[in-house]
Design a protein around this motif. Structure first.
Motif, PDB file in Angstrom:
ATOM      1  N   VAL A  26       0.942  -1.297  -0.181  1.00 16.69           N
ATOM      2  CA  VAL A  26      -0.137  -0.220   0.008  1.00 16.69           C
ATOM      3  C   VAL A  26       1.564   1.094  -0.438  1.00 16.69           C
ATOM      4  CG1 VAL A  26      -1.759   1.149   0.812  1.00 16.69           C
ATOM      5  CG2 VAL A  26      -1.676  -1.319   1.682  1.00 16.69           C
ATOM      6  N   ILE A  27       0.878   2.062  -0.983  1.00 20.79           N
ATOM      7  CA  ILE A  27       1.678   3.173  -1.276  1.00 20.79           C
ATOM      8  C   ILE A  27       1.038   4.193  -1.101  1.00 20.79           C
ATOM      9  CG2 ILE A  27       3.271   4.491  -2.863  1.00 20.79           C
ATOM     10  CD1 ILE A  27       4.318   1.352  -2.824  1.00 20.79           C
ATOM     11  N   ILE A  28       1.053   5.387  -0.042  1.00 27.59           N
ATOM     12  CA  ILE A  28       0.695   5.963   1.161  1.00 27.59           C
ATOM     13  C   ILE A  28       1.520   7.652   0.695  1.00 27.59           C
ATOM     14  CG2 ILE A  28      -0.645   7.218   2.196  1.00 27.59           C
ATOM     15  CD1 ILE A  28      -1.310   4.165   3.250  1.00 27.59           C
ATOM     16  N   PRO A  29       1.364   8.905   0.109  1.00 26.88           N
ATOM     17  CA  PRO A  29       1.893  10.181   0.444  1.00 26.88           C
ATOM     18  C   PRO A  29       1.269  10.628   1.130  1.00 26.88           C
ATOM     19  CG  PRO A  29       1.737   9.686  -2.504  1.00 26.88           C
ATOM     20  CD  PRO A  29       0.992   8.093  -1.374  1.00 26.88           C
ATOM     21  N   ASN A  30       2.071  11.604   1.798  1.00 29.65           N
ATOM     22  CA  ASN A  30       1.925  11.732   3.152  1.00 29.65           C
ATOM     23  C   ASN A  30       2.480  13.191   2.890  1.00 29.65           C
ATOM     24  OD1 ASN A  30       0.003  11.863   5.851  1.00 29.65           O
ATOM     25  ND2 ASN A  30       2.060  12.341   6.433  1.00 29.65           N
ATOM     26  N   LYS A  31       1.879  14.133   3.893  1.00 30.88           N
ATOM     27  CA  LYS A  31       2.324  15.040   4.077  1.00 30.88           C
ATOM     28  C   LYS A  31       1.675  16.176   5.269  1.00 30.88           C
ATOM     29  CE  LYS A  31       4.023  20.736   2.609  1.00 30.88           C
ATOM     30  NZ  LYS A  31       4.332  21.059   1.668  1.00 30.88           N
ATOM     31  N   ASP A  32       2.419  16.022   6.283  1.00 34.59           N
ATOM     32  CA  ASP A  32       1.513  16.514   7.541  1.00 34.59           C
ATOM     33  C   ASP A  32       0.431  15.186   7.947  1.00 34.59           C
ATOM     34  OD1 ASP A  32       3.938  17.992   8.631  1.00 34.59           O
ATOM     35  OD2 ASP A  32       3.421  19.587   7.406  1.00 34.59           O
ATOM     36  N   VAL A  80       3.766   1.034   2.785  1.00 36.59           N
ATOM     37  CA  VAL A  80       4.842   2.617   2.345  1.00 36.59           C
ATOM     38  C   VAL A  80       4.362   3.564   2.645  1.00 36.59           C
ATOM     39  CG1 VAL A  80       6.670   2.629   0.950  1.00 36.59           C
ATOM     40  CG2 VAL A  80       5.756   0.346   0.667  1.00 36.59           C
ATOM     41  N   VAL A  81       5.065   4.511   3.725  1.00 32.82           N
ATOM     42  CA  VAL A  81       4.404   6.130   3.425  1.00 32.82           C
ATOM     43  C   VAL A  81       5.380   6.614   3.284  1.00 32.82           C
ATOM     44  CG1 VAL A  81       3.736   7.592   5.158  1.00 32.82           C
ATOM     45  CG2 VAL A  81       2.852   5.271   5.586  1.00 32.82           C
ATOM     46  N   VAL A  82       4.851   7.521   1.871  1.00 29.70           N
ATOM     47  CA  VAL A  82       6.218   7.931   1.933  1.00 29.70           C
ATOM     48  C   VAL A  82       5.931   9.962   1.956  1.00 29.70           C
ATOM     49  CG1 VAL A  82       7.632   9.309  -0.691  1.00 29.70           C
ATOM     50  CG2 VAL A  82       5.920   7.098  -0.787  1.00 29.70           C
ATOM     51  N   VAL A 116       8.012   4.063   6.838  1.00 29.13           N
ATOM     52  CA  VAL A 116       7.884   5.593   6.408  1.00 29.13           C
ATOM     53  C   VAL A 116       9.298   5.543   5.013  1.00 29.13           C
ATOM     54  CG1 VAL A 116       8.378   7.402   6.872  1.00 29.13           C
ATOM     55  CG2 VAL A 116       6.722   6.612   8.043  1.00 29.13           C
ATOM     56  N   VAL A 117       9.560   6.002   4.160  1.00 34.08           N
ATOM     57  CA  VAL A 117      10.287   6.327   3.242  1.00 34.08           C
ATOM     58  C   VAL A 117      10.407   7.470   3.310  1.00 34.08           C
ATOM     59  CG1 VAL A 117      10.787   4.436   2.583  1.00 34.08           C
ATOM     60  CG2 VAL A 117       9.569   6.009   0.884  1.00 34.08           C
ATOM     61  N   THR A 118      11.938   8.471   2.415  1.00 41.08           N
ATOM     62  CA  THR A 118      11.029  10.370   2.269  1.00 41.08           C
ATOM     63  C   THR A 118      11.984  10.726   1.263  1.00 41.08           C
ATOM     64  OG1 THR A 118      12.254  10.426   5.177  1.00 41.08           O
ATOM     65  CG2 THR A 118      12.331  12.863   3.544  1.00 41.08           C
ATOM     66  N   TRP A 119      10.850  11.764   1.035  1.00 41.92           N
ATOM     67  CA  TRP A 119      11.321  12.220  -0.690  1.00 41.92           C
ATOM     68  C   TRP A 119      11.173  13.350   0.302  1.00 41.92           C
ATOM     69  CZ3 TRP A 119      11.197  10.805  -5.567  1.00 41.92           C
ATOM     70  CH2 TRP A 119      10.707  12.527  -6.636  1.00 41.92           C
ATOM     71  N   ASN A 175       6.627   7.019  -7.387  1.00 41.71           N
ATOM     72  CA  ASN A 175       7.205   5.688  -8.098  1.00 41.71           C
ATOM     73  C   ASN A 175       7.964   5.155  -7.737  1.00 41.71           C
ATOM     74  OD1 ASN A 175       6.323   5.723 -10.764  1.00 41.71           O
ATOM     75  ND2 ASN A 175       7.429   7.855 -11.670  1.00 41.71           N
ATOM     76  N   PHE A 176       8.473   6.650  -6.576  1.00 41.31           N
ATOM     77  CA  PHE A 176       9.740   7.050  -5.548  1.00 41.31           C
ATOM     78  C   PHE A 176       9.158   5.359  -4.291  1.00 41.31           C
ATOM     79  CE2 PHE A 176      12.009   8.176  -1.247  1.00 41.31           C
ATOM     80  CZ  PHE A 176      12.368   7.999  -1.261  1.00 41.31           C
TER      81      PHE A 176
END
Length: 737
Positions: free
Chosen positions: A444-450, A474-476, A501-504, A515-516
């Motif tokens: 499960v790919i989830i981008p997150n900003k705050d 995978v929280v981006v 959690v991985v960091t962009w 993609n990241f």
């Protein structure tokens, strides 16, 4: 006494009135008179009709009595006429003349009539039941949509009259010669067919503008009740008509097979004994076959014809071939045409599927056809009976059960593992529960900003309430600024080891961020998910995975609701609004959508990546999301790339979630954002021009691109088949690109 005249029609030299009358009790019997302008009696024809709806509303019970009427009388232009109704010592006198009837067909009058029609006890009862089941807010949403519908400038009957071929066009068709002129064998099983209906069907065939046809009639009426006396005049005049008396009823499938055995043409055309074909039906079929020589199956749009043959309603404007919609409902139905060689290969109709014999037959034909073509024109009028599945699917439960078996047989032949096929939102609508093969890992790919509270709700409900367990998250992390967010990440990963959690660190680019995230994913399947979503259906992952495991499927989308239970996403149509848009936006989840499409699994050109599942292998094969679409259309572009591989994009309506949209990112509300959005529109239009020029194959060109509710095209603003028109400003950007 209560009464209403529902329909008034002028037909050449006569007026026809349809309506109902009730008195103080069900035993009351009305009397009718027709008077001319001088109050002198006019001879009229009267037929009583059943109106169980009236009986239920006013007497709270269905009586075996006729409360409706059908009255017809001679008419001369310019003169006045009066219908006089008497019942229980009361009487009503209703005036009719050409001016009044014309006024009643005006836009303003029809709007007022629609409002009047809504103000009845049946509406109150239906509204009360809806309120009890769904709440006041849902009722207000539904009522708003009903009132918005009053603004339509015309109903379907008017729309059809404006779009059907005119006499000059029909005459031109009669003279046209095609390079290939296939013979169409129209096969019709007969069974105690009412004379009027059979004559209307036969006349509609004889009047075809394309003449290379034969008609094969197999009469399964009981001995002594055949319809030969009706057919004989046609046989005497036209050698293209064949008629066989079977002597007894062999059932709908075997009766039809007997008609097929009589056929010698190139294509078989299925038709019912009491329906009507449009005069250009076979012409359009011949035209399509000439344009597509490999076509072995073709079907058209259709509508319904009322019992007296005077009103058309409920048009079904269909998509091009849509295999997953076909397993949800027999959307193809009429008019259905199949190459005779294909019928000989697969065999005819099967009596063990009687009730859904055509559904089973359509499955077997489409499975084997080299090419399947759709004609987006109404070529068939399906007469609607109260006891037929055309108007009341619940009246034939055996048909529903036969249809369920037909779907399961289809899956077996196609090598698709289905656990069961169950009733969907209504009888005749099906929901397939697929067998999950193994327990594959889903990333499960989830981008997150705050917005860590939204993220926590999203992940926590999936882990604690969701029924699918083999998940990794995978929280981006995307440039968050709040210290509390990073503190939350540590707690989250400690509590749930399946979360990483991985960091962009670069600028915002939705495509690149996902993609990241995929580069860290270990799963065989990818589930792209917005952080502002919350599951409703605890098995939504299984609902999506069941489709995604199929070899022919590349992408699966979910059904997303706003917080007020109205639809945010139920599939995407390319051409809606700004290049592409969601279907049925704002419709309450309990409201009926166009032919129940919002509750049918089906194929679309695209779905939203707010909740999108895809095979990782397919994702890598097409190069993931295209990063030139930083904000908009990256998911639509991805769907287009996957479809280019020959894979299907499926909308799974039972995969249900809330989507609290626009929490994570600002709206396109600044000049810079608008410019960026327009540039991405231009990029999409330049990359995928064909679908914008020709139209979305999963959306019918007779339906509007201006709304998301599958309404008829507004002929004052949109020509039928008119492609999506880009804004001139976007055209300039395309030139720059």
């Amino acid at each position: 006494m209560k009464h209403n005249v529902d329909v008034v029609r002028i037909r050449e030299n006569s007026i026809q009135l349809n309506g109902w009358v009730i008195g103080k009790s069900p035993e009351s019997r009305p009397k009718f008179r027709v008077l001319d302008g001088n109050k002198k009696p006019v001879r009229f024809q009267y037929v009583s009709t059943r109106r169980d709806d009236v009986s239920q509303i006013y007497y709270k019970k269905t009586y075996d009595k006729d409360f409706g009427f059908d009255i017809q009388f001679p008419y001369e232009r310019g003169k006045d006429y009066y219908l006089v109704i008497q019942c229980d010592g009361q009487h009503a006198r209703i005036k009719y003349n050409e001016a009044l009837i014309t006024r009643r067909s005006s836009v303003a009058h029809k709007r007022m009539q629609k409002i009047k029609d809504l103000m009845n006890m049946e509406t109150v009862r239906v509204a009360f039941d809806f309120w009890k089941e769904n709440g006041l807010r849902a009722l207000l949403v539904k009522s708003t949509h009903k009132l918005q519908g009053l603004d339509n400038d015309y109903d379907y009957g008017e729309w059809y009259s404006l779009t059907k071929p005119v006499r000059e066009e029909l005459e031109r068709q009669r003279k046209e010669k095609f390079s290939a002129e296939p013979v169409f064998s129209i096969v019709i099983p007969l069974y105690k067919t009412p004379a009027r209906y059979l004559k209307e069907m036969l006349d509609s065939i004889v009047d075809q503008t394309y003449g290379n046809w034969e008609l094969c009639l197999a009469d399964g009426s009981p001995a002594g009740e055949d319809v030969s006396r009706i057919v004989k005049p046609y046989l005497d005049k036209d050698s293209r008509i064949k008629y066989q008396i079977l002597g007894y009823n062999r059932g709908i499938s075997e009766n039809t097979n007997e008609a097929i055995r009589m056929a010698a043409g190139d294509f078989i055309v299925l038709a019912d004994h009491d329906d009507v074909m449009t005069p250009d039906a076979l012409y359009e079929c011949a035209k399509k076959i000439n344009a597509h020589p490999q076509c072995e199956v073709l079907y058209s749009d259709e509508d319904k014809l009322d019992m007296d043959g005077g009103a058309l309603f409920d048009p079904h404007f269909k998509p091009d071939f849509n295999p997953d919609l076909l397993t949800s409902v027999n959307y193809i139905c009429h008019q259905f045409v199949v190459k005779r060689e294909l019928v000989e290969r697969i065999g005819g109709l099967r009596k063990e599927f009687d009730g859904a014999q055509d559904y089973d037959f359509i499955f077997r034909c489409t499975e084997e056809a080299e090419e399947i073509c759709h004609i987006p024109k109404v070529l068939y009028h399906w007469r609607c009976h109260q006891d037929s599945t055309a108007s009341n699917p619940q009246s034939k439960l055996y048909a529903f059960e036969a249809g369920s078996r037909a779907i399961m047989e289809h899956y077996k032949r196609m090598g698709i593992s289905a656990e069961r096929v169950e009733k969907g939102v209504d009888y005749g609508i099906y929901h397939t529960v697929f067998q999950i093969q193994g327990q594959p890992l889903v990333s499960v790919i989830i981008p997150n900003k705050d917005h860590h509270k939204d993220l926590d709700l999203c992940i926590r409900t999936m882990i604690t309430k969701g029924t699918y367990e083999n998940l990794e998250f995978v929280v981006v992390e995307n440039n968050s600024t709040e210290a509390e967010t990073f503190s939350y990440y540590k707690k989250l990963q400690k509590e749930f080891p399946q979360v990483r959690v991985v960091t962009w660190t670069r600028e915002f680019n939705y495509a690149a961020i996902n993609n990241f995230g995929v580069s860290y994913a270990k799963g065989e399947y990818l589930l792209f998910l917005n952080n502002d979503t919350e599951l409703i259906a605890e098995n939504f992952v299984e609902e999506m995975l069941g489709f995604c495991q199929r070899e022919d499927v590349g992408i699966v989308g979910a059904k997303l609701l706003y917080q007020d239970d109205t639809i945010q996403h139920a599939g995407v149509v390319v051409g809606f609004g700004g290049v592409a848009g969601h279907t049925f936006i704002g419709l309450h989840k309990a409201e009926n959508s166009y032919f129940h499409r919002a509750m049918c699994a089906q194929d679309y050109s695209a779905v939203t990546a707010a909740c999108m599942m895809s095979k990782k292998q397919v994702f890598c094969q097409v190069g993931g999301f295209s990063e030139e679409f930083a904000v908009a259309f990256n998911d639509i572009d991805y769907c287009m790339k996957v479809r280019a591989l020959g894979k299907l994009v499926v909308f799974a309506p039972y995969a249900l979630l809330y989507h609290y949209e626009s929490k994570s990112r600002g709206l396109e509300d600044t000049p810079q954002k608008v410019e960026r959005f327009n540039r991405e529109v231009a990029r999409f239009a330049k990359k995928w021009p064909e679908i914008l020029e020709k139209g979305d194959p999963y959306y019918n060109p007779n339906l509007t691109l201006r709304k998301s509710n599958f309404a008829l095209r507004d002929l004052k603003k949109e020509a039928v088949g008119e492609p999506y028109r880009l804004d001139p400003a976007i055209g300039k950007i395309m030139e720059e690109l």
